[in-house]
Write a protein that holds these residues in place. Structure first.
Motif, mmCIF file in Angstrom:
data_model
loop_
_atom_site.group_PDB
_atom_site.id
_atom_site.type_symbol
_atom_site.label_atom_id
_atom_site.label_comp_id
_atom_site.label_asym_id
_atom_site.label_seq_id
_atom_site.Cartn_x
_atom_site.Cartn_y
_atom_site.Cartn_z
ATOM 1 N N HIS A 187 0.847 -1.195 0.000
ATOM 2 C CA HIS A 187 0.000 0.000 0.000
ATOM 3 C C HIS A 187 0.877 1.236 0.000
ATOM 4 O O HIS A 187 2.058 1.156 0.304
ATOM 5 N N VAL A 189 0.650 5.369 1.309
ATOM 6 C CA VAL A 189 -0.173 6.249 2.143
ATOM 7 C C VAL A 189 0.042 7.708 1.770
ATOM 8 O O VAL A 189 1.175 8.151 1.592
ATOM 9 N N HIS A 270 4.253 7.229 3.124
ATOM 10 C CA HIS A 270 5.095 6.035 3.127
ATOM 11 C C HIS A 270 4.692 5.028 2.064
ATOM 12 O O HIS A 270 3.560 5.016 1.599
ATOM 13 N N ALA A 272 4.635 1.044 1.559
ATOM 14 C CA ALA A 272 4.740 -0.223 2.294
ATOM 15 C C ALA A 272 5.080 -1.325 1.304
ATOM 16 O O ALA A 272 4.369 -1.537 0.320
ATOM 17 N N PHE A 341 8.922 0.134 10.478
ATOM 18 C CA PHE A 341 8.963 1.390 9.722
ATOM 19 C C PHE A 341 10.367 1.982 9.746
ATOM 20 O O PHE A 341 11.013 2.018 10.795
ATOM 21 N N GLU A 354 7.750 1.262 4.862
ATOM 22 C CA GLU A 354 7.274 0.247 5.799
ATOM 23 C C GLU A 354 7.618 -1.105 5.175
ATOM 24 O O GLU A 354 7.462 -1.280 3.966
HETATM 25 FE FE FE2 Z 1 1.313 1.422 6.241
#
Ligand code: FE2
Length: 386
Positions: A187, A189, A270, A272, A341, A354
């Motif tokens: 994902h 963000v 971020h 991931a 993280f 992440e």
């Molecule tokens: Fe996340």
């Protein structure tokens, strides 16, 4: 905290029925960052994160204005771009935001239709459908603006067999550090300004046909000092997930506010990336100099067995190993997840990474938010930005 996620995590398939897959999105194609020195950034991501040299565009290939390095690890493609003169508009982006994500490119079957459908639904155009050709065929790309100055590019590459995109050549390097096991983007963000989360939730619903399948309010995501709100948007097949954060009022400055101040606007907070062996991956990243947020306290790890027991999940990894690496554990009905993280990967406290390993759980580590944010607050305190 885990119990709260349960109340909203009711049957993803059912929720996804609400998504309109008029695009549809096949996956993340690439992520492009505008950076001050792409050559050095590429070296950093190869050395520290185990990315492989993949493709290149620059003076040697006839690109007079910009240079781009494409680095790859399994399905993840990062593009690092730097302008070659003061006249290039990319400079303004770098002056304002520092190094950061400019493009989240999405792989589609039909980039023209994707542009038409989204702009008809209210998206602001960044680039009209454009055909780029070379000896390996053609790629059609189009682009729209999302939050801040961030772009979604639609990439149609079914008639292309080249290394990356027309204009790029294979990047052969004598320096090829081993990959660390990063597999795909789980994902990405976005941080948006005060009161803007719902605007962008609605934008992803209306313009992209996404659905909001998880929500966290400031009562769920807070520490003693600061708070934020988050809603997770997903496309119809669940391959693309974009949580959107906004700051919330707290006694001290939210990490989202710190991001917005230093990025000077909304942007990607971020990325991931998934691994299927987080212990191996994080051990390798640490040995290569990647900096992570400080370890959660002992009390955090003391509570982990109880959290897993609540859902009757058995942890396959050795908890002492996870603890020694600072890896966090969260659980929900379907399974558990392991995550950690990094610290910001440039000097401005903006973009970070992440590392996530999903063991059945489809959430985002809500049970870890408090421990995570307390760790971020310790960093903010050092920076004088809490
Ligand atoms: Fe996340």
């Amino acid at each position: 905290m885990s119990r709260e996620i349960k109340s909203v995590d009711y049957g993803l398939e059912k929720i996804f029925e609400g998504a309109q897959d008029f695009l549809p999105l096949l996956g993340t194609d690439y992520v492009e960052m505008y950076v001050g020195n792409a050559k050095q950034a590429a070296h950093f991501y190869k050395t520290a994160f185990g990315f492989q040299s993949w493709a290149y565009k620059g003076l040697e290939t006839g690109s007079k204005d910009t240079v781009s390095y494409v680095i790859k690890q399994d399905k993840i493609r990062l593009v690092l771009t730097t302008p070659l003169s003061s006249k290039n508009p990319i400079n303004e982006h770098i002056v304002k935001h520092g190094d950061g994500v400019k493009v989240i490119a999405l792989w589609v079957d039909d980039a023209t239709k994707s542009w038409e459908e989204t702009t008809a639904r209210g998206a602001k155009s960044f680039m009209e459908p454009t055909v780029e050709k070379d000896a390996h065929g053609e790629v059609v790309r189009s682009g729209i603006y999302t939050y801040g100055e961030t772009i979604h590019m639609f990439v149609e590459r079914k008639n292309y067999s080249g290394i990356f995109l027309p204009g790029f050549e294979k990047w052969e390097s004598d320096y090829n550090p081993e990959p660390v096991g990063l597999k795909y983007i789980d994902h990405m963000v976005g941080n948006v300004g005060w009161g803007q989360m719902n605007t962008w939730v609605k934008w992803y619903e209306d313009v992209m046909g996404f659905v909001n399948f998880l929500s966290f309010d400031d009562k769920q995501i807070h520490t003693e000092y600061s708070a934020l709100m988050s809603k997770v948007m997903s496309n119809g097949n669940g391959r693309i997930k974009f949580p959107i954060n906004e700051p919330a009022e707290g006694i001290k400055r939210s990490q989202i506010e710190e991001y917005l101040d230093f990025y000077e606007g909304s942007g990607v907070q971020h990325i991931a990336v998934a691994t299927d062996d987080i212990i191996k991956t994080v051990s390798a990243l640490r040995s290569r100099g990647v900096e992570f947020l400080s370890h959660p306290p002992q009390a955090y790890y003391d509570a982990v067995p109880g959290r897993l027991e609540e859902y009757s999940h058995k942890l396959r990894e050795d908890i002492e190993t996870l603890k020694s690496l600072g890896i966090m554990i969260d659980a929900d009905d379907e399974g558990y997840l392991l995550q950690i993280f990094t610290k910001p990967v440039q000097d401005r406290p903006t973009l970070f990474f992440e590392i996530i390993q999903r063991m059945g759980a489809r959430g985002f580590g809500a049970g870890n938010f408090k421990a995570l944010f307390e760790s971020i607050e310790r960093e903010q305190a050092k920076r004088g930005t809490l």
